[in-house]
Scaffold this motif. Sequence first.
Motif, mmCIF file in Angstrom:
data_model
loop_
_atom_site.group_PDB
_atom_site.id
_atom_site.type_symbol
_atom_site.label_atom_id
_atom_site.label_comp_id
_atom_site.label_asym_id
_atom_site.label_seq_id
_atom_site.Cartn_x
_atom_site.Cartn_y
_atom_site.Cartn_z
ATOM 1 N N THR A 11 0.829 -1.202 0.000
ATOM 2 C CA THR A 11 0.000 0.000 0.000
ATOM 3 C C THR A 11 0.864 1.254 0.000
ATOM 4 O OG1 THR A 11 -1.716 -1.163 1.229
ATOM 5 C CG2 THR A 11 -1.847 1.233 1.191
ATOM 6 N N SER A 12 1.939 1.236 0.778
ATOM 7 C CA SER A 12 2.839 2.387 0.816
ATOM 8 C C SER A 12 3.461 2.638 -0.554
ATOM 9 C CB SER A 12 3.951 2.154 1.848
ATOM 10 O OG SER A 12 3.430 2.059 3.152
ATOM 11 N N VAL A 13 3.816 1.564 -1.237
ATOM 12 C CA VAL A 13 4.412 1.704 -2.566
ATOM 13 C C VAL A 13 3.434 2.378 -3.519
ATOM 14 C CG1 VAL A 13 5.360 0.466 -4.549
ATOM 15 C CG2 VAL A 13 5.896 -0.309 -2.237
ATOM 16 N N ARG A 14 2.184 1.937 -3.509
ATOM 17 C CA ARG A 14 1.188 2.530 -4.403
ATOM 18 C C ARG A 14 0.964 4.003 -4.091
ATOM 19 N NH1 ARG A 14 -1.399 -2.498 -3.503
ATOM 20 N NH2 ARG A 14 -2.814 -1.580 -1.973
ATOM 21 N N MET A 15 0.904 4.336 -2.808
ATOM 22 C CA MET A 15 0.677 5.726 -2.440
ATOM 23 C C MET A 15 1.849 6.611 -2.875
ATOM 24 S SD MET A 15 -2.329 6.005 -1.088
ATOM 25 C CE MET A 15 -2.778 4.793 -2.344
ATOM 26 N N ILE A 16 3.069 6.103 -2.700
ATOM 27 C CA ILE A 16 4.244 6.876 -3.105
ATOM 28 C C ILE A 16 4.281 7.033 -4.610
ATOM 29 C CG2 ILE A 16 6.764 6.874 -3.173
ATOM 30 C CD1 ILE A 16 6.630 5.442 -0.408
ATOM 31 N N GLN A 17 4.008 5.963 -5.338
ATOM 32 C CA GLN A 17 3.983 6.043 -6.791
ATOM 33 C C GLN A 17 2.954 7.062 -7.262
ATOM 34 O OE1 GLN A 17 3.268 1.881 -7.620
ATOM 35 N NE2 GLN A 17 5.415 1.497 -8.129
ATOM 36 N N ASP A 18 1.788 7.077 -6.629
ATOM 37 C CA ASP A 18 0.740 8.020 -7.004
ATOM 38 C C ASP A 18 1.173 9.465 -6.780
ATOM 39 O OD1 ASP A 18 -0.940 5.976 -7.708
ATOM 40 O OD2 ASP A 18 -2.147 6.039 -5.883
ATOM 41 N N ASN A 19 1.996 9.688 -5.760
ATOM 42 C CA ASN A 19 2.338 11.050 -5.357
ATOM 43 C C ASN A 19 3.636 11.578 -5.940
ATOM 44 O OD1 ASN A 19 0.401 12.292 -3.153
ATOM 45 N ND2 ASN A 19 0.468 10.098 -2.770
ATOM 46 N N ILE A 20 4.540 10.706 -6.395
ATOM 47 C CA ILE A 20 5.814 11.218 -6.926
ATOM 48 C C ILE A 20 6.061 10.814 -8.369
ATOM 49 C CG2 ILE A 20 6.794 11.085 -4.601
ATOM 50 C CD1 ILE A 20 8.681 8.871 -5.646
ATOM 51 N N GLY A 21 5.171 10.011 -8.945
ATOM 52 C CA GLY A 21 5.406 9.518 -10.301
ATOM 53 C C GLY A 21 5.601 10.612 -11.329
ATOM 54 N N GLN A 22 4.852 11.732 -11.211
ATOM 55 C CA GLN A 22 4.942 12.811 -12.200
ATOM 56 C C GLN A 22 6.231 13.604 -12.089
ATOM 57 O OE1 GLN A 22 2.823 16.186 -10.983
ATOM 58 N NE2 GLN A 22 3.768 15.787 -9.036
ATOM 59 N N TYR A 23 7.031 13.396 -11.045
ATOM 60 C CA TYR A 23 8.280 14.133 -10.926
ATOM 61 C C TYR A 23 9.391 13.561 -11.805
ATOM 62 C CZ TYR A 23 6.207 16.197 -6.723
ATOM 63 O OH TYR A 23 5.394 16.857 -5.842
ATOM 64 N N GLY A 24 9.142 12.420 -12.432
ATOM 65 C CA GLY A 24 10.142 11.839 -13.322
ATOM 66 C C GLY A 24 11.125 10.909 -12.652
ATOM 67 N N PHE A 25 10.804 10.420 -11.451
ATOM 68 C CA PHE A 25 11.702 9.501 -10.765
ATOM 69 C C PHE A 25 11.612 8.092 -11.353
ATOM 70 C CE2 PHE A 25 11.096 12.557 -7.203
ATOM 71 C CZ PHE A 25 12.432 12.815 -6.935
ATOM 72 N N SER A 110 -1.655 17.388 4.436
ATOM 73 C CA SER A 110 -0.401 17.891 5.009
ATOM 74 C C SER A 110 0.774 17.003 4.609
ATOM 75 C CB SER A 110 -0.510 17.969 6.536
ATOM 76 O OG SER A 110 -0.768 16.695 7.097
ATOM 77 N N ASP A 111 0.559 15.679 4.565
ATOM 78 C CA ASP A 111 1.634 14.785 4.142
ATOM 79 C C ASP A 111 2.027 15.046 2.695
ATOM 80 O OD1 ASP A 111 1.933 13.466 6.552
ATOM 81 O OD2 ASP A 111 0.589 11.822 6.027
ATOM 82 N N ARG A 112 1.036 15.155 1.827
ATOM 83 C CA ARG A 112 1.331 15.349 0.409
ATOM 84 C C ARG A 112 1.941 16.722 0.161
ATOM 85 N NH1 ARG A 112 -3.769 12.889 0.364
ATOM 86 N NH2 ARG A 112 -4.852 14.801 -0.240
ATOM 87 N N GLN A 113 1.455 17.730 0.894
ATOM 88 C CA GLN A 113 2.025 19.060 0.741
ATOM 89 C C GLN A 113 3.464 19.094 1.241
ATOM 90 O OE1 GLN A 113 0.612 21.486 -0.897
ATOM 91 N NE2 GLN A 113 2.325 22.879 -0.581
ATOM 92 N N GLN A 114 3.750 18.302 2.271
ATOM 93 C CA GLN A 114 5.114 18.243 2.779
ATOM 94 C C GLN A 114 6.074 17.709 1.712
ATOM 95 O OE1 GLN A 114 7.519 16.584 6.744
ATOM 96 N NE2 GLN A 114 5.335 16.173 6.521
ATOM 97 N N LEU A 115 5.614 16.747 0.913
ATOM 98 C CA LEU A 115 6.444 16.242 -0.175
ATOM 99 C C LEU A 115 6.728 17.339 -1.191
ATOM 100 C CD1 LEU A 115 5.037 12.684 -0.991
ATOM 101 C CD2 LEU A 115 6.936 13.295 0.501
ATOM 102 N N VAL A 116 5.686 18.081 -1.577
ATOM 103 C CA VAL A 116 5.870 19.177 -2.529
ATOM 104 C C VAL A 116 6.886 20.176 -2.004
ATOM 105 C CG1 VAL A 116 4.745 21.117 -3.673
ATOM 106 C CG2 VAL A 116 3.553 18.934 -3.489
ATOM 107 N N LYS A 160 -7.717 15.884 -3.018
ATOM 108 C CA LYS A 160 -6.714 15.840 -4.077
ATOM 109 C C LYS A 160 -7.422 15.485 -5.366
ATOM 110 C CE LYS A 160 -2.717 13.191 -5.728
ATOM 111 N NZ LYS A 160 -1.811 12.056 -5.448
ATOM 112 N N LEU A 161 -7.043 16.155 -6.437
ATOM 113 C CA LEU A 161 -7.667 15.904 -7.724
ATOM 114 C C LEU A 161 -6.593 15.728 -8.782
ATOM 115 C CD1 LEU A 161 -10.228 15.748 -9.480
ATOM 116 C CD2 LEU A 161 -10.112 18.246 -9.700
ATOM 117 N N GLY A 162 -6.619 14.602 -9.445
ATOM 118 C CA GLY A 162 -5.690 14.331 -10.523
ATOM 119 C C GLY A 162 -6.434 14.008 -11.799
ATOM 120 N N LEU A 163 -5.694 13.754 -12.859
ATOM 121 C CA LEU A 163 -6.320 13.429 -14.135
ATOM 122 C C LEU A 163 -7.038 12.085 -14.085
ATOM 123 C CD1 LEU A 163 -3.521 14.538 -16.621
ATOM 124 C CD2 LEU A 163 -5.613 15.772 -16.032
#
Length: 235
Positions: A11-25, A110-116, A160-163
């Motif tokens: 679950t952690s992997v999926r959440m991280i992928q969802d939140n950082i995938g667009q950064y090009g990692f 707050s968690d997602r904003q902290q990543l940004v 949160k809203l994504g495509l």
Amino acid sequence: MKALLITDTDTSVRMIQDNIGQYGFDIIRYRSAIKAWDNLEEIAPDVVFISAVDFPRHWKTIVQYVRSDTGKDRTIIILLTNERFTPEDADKAVHIGVQAIVSEHLDSISDRQQLVEIFSRYRHVGQIEQRREYEPVSAHAVFMFSNPVTDTLITGVIEKLGLEEIWFRPDAPSATTDLTEGDTIEDCSLKVDATLLHPVCRIRKNTNLMVLDIISLTAEEKNALHSFIFGEVSV
């Protein structure tokens, strides 16, 4: 750029992928802390996510090992925790070089904003735009749907809203308890600025914070959503 995920929780992997995938990692995942440690030099990650939940005995050692060779401007270290992580542990983490401490599920604004913020602060991971998908969008977008079991109108707040996804907190979570993961919701309304969309959604997660995958939009609706989030029309 490379992100190293040291976690045994899918679950952690999926959440991280969802939140950082667009950064090009390029995301590299290890289930074993020892194996990850053995390959740190070869991987040379730009970002390290390590689960203190899965590896309570190893995370401090790995953080200290990374920091013995790389500074904060070269490698970002983010710790994944749960409610059992103590303030004393947090102080220790910051002291030895952890730059962010977030929930292992990344299920709060707050968690997602902290990543940004952390990615924006350390420019070596690229220029990060402050897009609306990483901001509270309730003032600009409204979502509601009809419960397909009871026909009850479900209102709430978009977090949160994504495509391809909507993170939605119902006003009355008890009104959605009869819905399960995988259920399709066809009667949905999503208003972005002055544009009304009618997506078909599928439930990925149903707790107090629902995660809905957008599985159907018309081409015009996709362009409208893309324009709302990114400020431009997709081609």
